[in-house]
Design a protein around this motif. Structure first.
Motif: not given
Length: 658
Positions: A104-113, A148-152, A172-180
């Motif tokens: 997912g391209n932000t730290g909080t919007q994860l890809n459910p697949i 920009p745009n919260g992209t990772a 840092p959104n990439l790391i947030y995504a990993m944590g989530n």
């Protein structure tokens, strides 16, 4: 005056071709026992790998295959057992430049697949190992304030070498995504950190990752395939293992002296790849004193290796020729593992885990018709078990971009994600087979049985736990729909000529990894279940599980198991071994997007205001490839702003070109 970065990126943009044609392909259907959305059976493809219908010719029966194979196991263990390993033996190595496309391209919007795919493994193995890195880690820079745009992840330029590796800006959104992700599925992470410039090591990425991920971060890779640095332009042509060891120590000192790096003893190395071909062997690095100097900071001993490459640097290779030489050939699999026996013994002596940090069918994306067919699934299971028998603790299958044939899973391009789902490659099934073959006890020991006089087309392994035979894994690499090339394995435990009591069970259970032929692309099933055809999976395995129950002939001390051509059969010698490996519900994440409500990771703002190692907020010199120097182009806040503007400009051009 335009900055050097502006000129570089703008020149790259001007060189990009416009898409001028769209081709309509008819896509094969899913596995016969599975289901898929009919809307995905015909789709518009623009060079998409799942739409490639190329199919190779399966290897014919050479005429000397025995159709009855005796397997004699013993109680109390078996000669040649490997070290204890766990069901999460096979994990994934995800190229840093494509990680946001999967997570997912932000730290909080994860890809459910992606979450669903991982849940399939978690329910069988308990946890998953994932490395985020690769060639693209070397020149990456994290921007603490985000993009920009919260992209990772944003790609700035592409290298001119054979890897075509992009230079990356990370958020840092990439790391947030990993944590989530780890808050939802039990994932443990490796992260590749930059190593292209020893004068500006850019420790910020490690600082943020350690603060966000905590104990879910199990290793930081310092240096990726250093024996290819000269080819890839990261070091001078005269670069040696001694210089690599010196560089490693120089950068390590920066991590050790950075107060915001919480743990400077979690590094992964040396990650050499090509000593079996033209690069360095691990021994070339050990001879420099690497282990003596850095044993305390080294948490994992790592190597990387592919059987061959499709990089076109040595001419075009024919997968039809390579298939029987490298992939339907158990001896070739053993030859991949055997050269690392010395290193595995060193790792045991030092009490360090030994990991194949990156592998797959062939580097540079694999081969059409081979890497995306059933043969790759059988090969990956064979190779994983071989590595386990040679005392590897784990191995990671590499995952690349849209054009890579070897991917275990591939999402659709961003502009097609609203009407297409994911394409699941054959090697993803391999991770499930390995998870169930090894179970979740962390006690499984693997031995190559050298079946059928060590015939390359019918290998087999036994898996023991604390001296008791729990499972047997059998292969039939042949393709023969007539059934004439099927064989029957006659399994005995104890008794016969062993001098032990008869311990053959009263009944056994069998699961089959199947496809109509070794070169079939979209009809793979594991125990009757499937992820369907191209663009058809939401990450959940579908269909009814099929477990074959076999009553053994205890008076004659034998259990008979038929192995079709082609197939991998996993034989469970007890109900407890079956239950230990059994997957349960995998329909875990069914929403379109996992939203910000799961954002439970956070980071102290003072870490984001990091010194970024040497160099402060000027960040690093991305252009330098000489050790100890930094005279390439710099990313300053001004340049970063321009780069982001150009990225948005590029995205607009891309939309206009469609």
């Amino acid at each position: 005056m335009l900055s050097p970065l502006y000129i570089t990126v703008f020149s790259f943009l001007l060189s990009l071709p416009f898409v001028s044609a769209v081709t309509l392909y008819t896509i094969p259907g899913p596995a016969a026992t599975g289901t898929a959305n009919p809307a995905f059976q015909t789709a518009i493809c623009i060079g998409a790998v799942p739409c490639d219908g190329s199919q190779l010719t399966p290897t014919p029966n050479p005429g000397n295959i025995t159709t009855a194979i005796n397997i004699q196991l013993t109680d109390g263990g078996y000669p040649g057992l490997g070290i204890p390993v766990s069901g999460n033996f096979l994990g994934f190595s995800i190229e840093l430049s494509v990680a946001n496309q999967l997570f997912g391209n932000t730290g909080t919007q994860l890809n459910p697949i992606f979450l669903n795919l991982l849940a399939n493994i978690e329910t069988r193995a308990g946890r998953i190992l994932i490395r985020v890195g690769g060639n693209s880690q070397e020149s990456a820079t994290i921007i603490p304030g985000g993009l920009p745009n919260g992209t990772a992840v944003e790609k700035i330029t592409f290298s001119s070498d054979k890897t075509a590796t992009p230079t990356l800006l990370l958020s840092p959104n990439l790391i947030y995504a990993m944590g989530n992700i780890s808050n939802l599925v039990n994932v443990q992470w490796f992260l590749g950190v930059p190593f292209n410039d020893t004068s500006n090591p850019r420790t910020t990425l490690a600082e943020i990752a350690q603060h966000v991920l905590g104990d879910r971060l199990v290793g930081l890779q310092l240096g990726n395939e250093p024996d290819l640095y000269t080819i890839n332009g990261l070091r001078p042509p005269t670069y040696t293992p001694d210089q690599f060891t010196a560089d490693w120590g120089t950068v390590l000192q920066d991590y050790s002296s950075d107060s915001k790096v919480l743990n400077s003893s979690m590094f992964v190395g040396p990650s050499v790849c090509c000593g079996l071909d033209t690069g360095w062997t691990p021994e070339d690095v050990w001879n420099t004193g690497f282990l003596t100097d850095y044993a305390d900071q080294l948490a994992w001993i790592s190597v990387e290796h592919y059987p061959t490459n499709n990089c076109n640097d040595t001419g075009i290779l024919d997968p039809e020729v390579l298939m029987p030489q490298l992939y339907m050939n158990h001896s070739a699999v053993v030859q991949l593992s055997a050269p690392y026996l010395n290193t595995s013994q060193i790792a045991l002596t030092l009490n360090k885990p030994f990991i194949m940090f990156e592998t797959n069918t062939a580097s540079c994306g694999g081969f059409s018709g081979l890497s995306d067919s059933f043969i790759s699934a059988m090969w990956a299971v064979d190779y994983a078990l071989s590595m386990a028998s040679f005392n590897f603790t784990n191995a990671l299958l590499h995952v690349g971009g849209q054009s890579d044939y070897y991917n275990p899973f591939t999402p659709p391009t961003t502009n097609q994600s609203s009407y297409r789902q994911w394409s699941i490659g054959p090697t993803f099934y391999s991770t499930l087979v390995i998870a169930e073959s090894l179970g979740s006890s962390n006690l499984s020991q693997v031995v190559d049985l050298q079946l059928n006089s060590n015939n390359d087309l019918t290998p087999g392994y036994a898996i023991y736990e604390q001296g008791t035979a729990q499972r047997v894994v059998l292969f039939n690499y042949l393709t023969d729909p007539s059934g004439a090339s099927d064989y029957t394995a006659y399994i005995s435990v104890g008794g016969n000529e062993t001098g032990q009591a008869n311990s053959t069970p009263a009944s056994i259970s069998v699961k089959l990894l199947l496809a109509p032929s070794a070169t079939d692309k979209w009809n793979t099933t594991w125990a009757g279940q499937t992820f369907g055809g191209p663009f058809a999976s939401d990450g959940r395995i579908t269909g009814s599980e099929q477990i074959i129950e076999i009553t053994c002939d205890q008076p004659n001390n034998v259990c008979a198991v038929q192995v079709p051509a082609p197939a991998v059969a996993v034989v469970f010698l007890s109900q407890s071994s079956l239950q230990e490996s059994q997957g349960t519900a995998t329909a875990t994440f069914q929403t379109t997007v996992a939203t910000g409500t799961i954002n439970t990771v956070s980071i102290d703002p003072s870490v984001l205001a990091t010194s970024n190692g040497r160099g402060g907020q000027s960040f690093l010199g991305l252009g330098s490839t000489s050790p100890g120097s930094s005279d390439g182009l710099k990313i300053t806040p001004y340049n970063a702003l321009i780069a982001c503007f150009l990225i948005m400009f590029f995205n607009a051009l891309t939309l206009l070109s469609r």
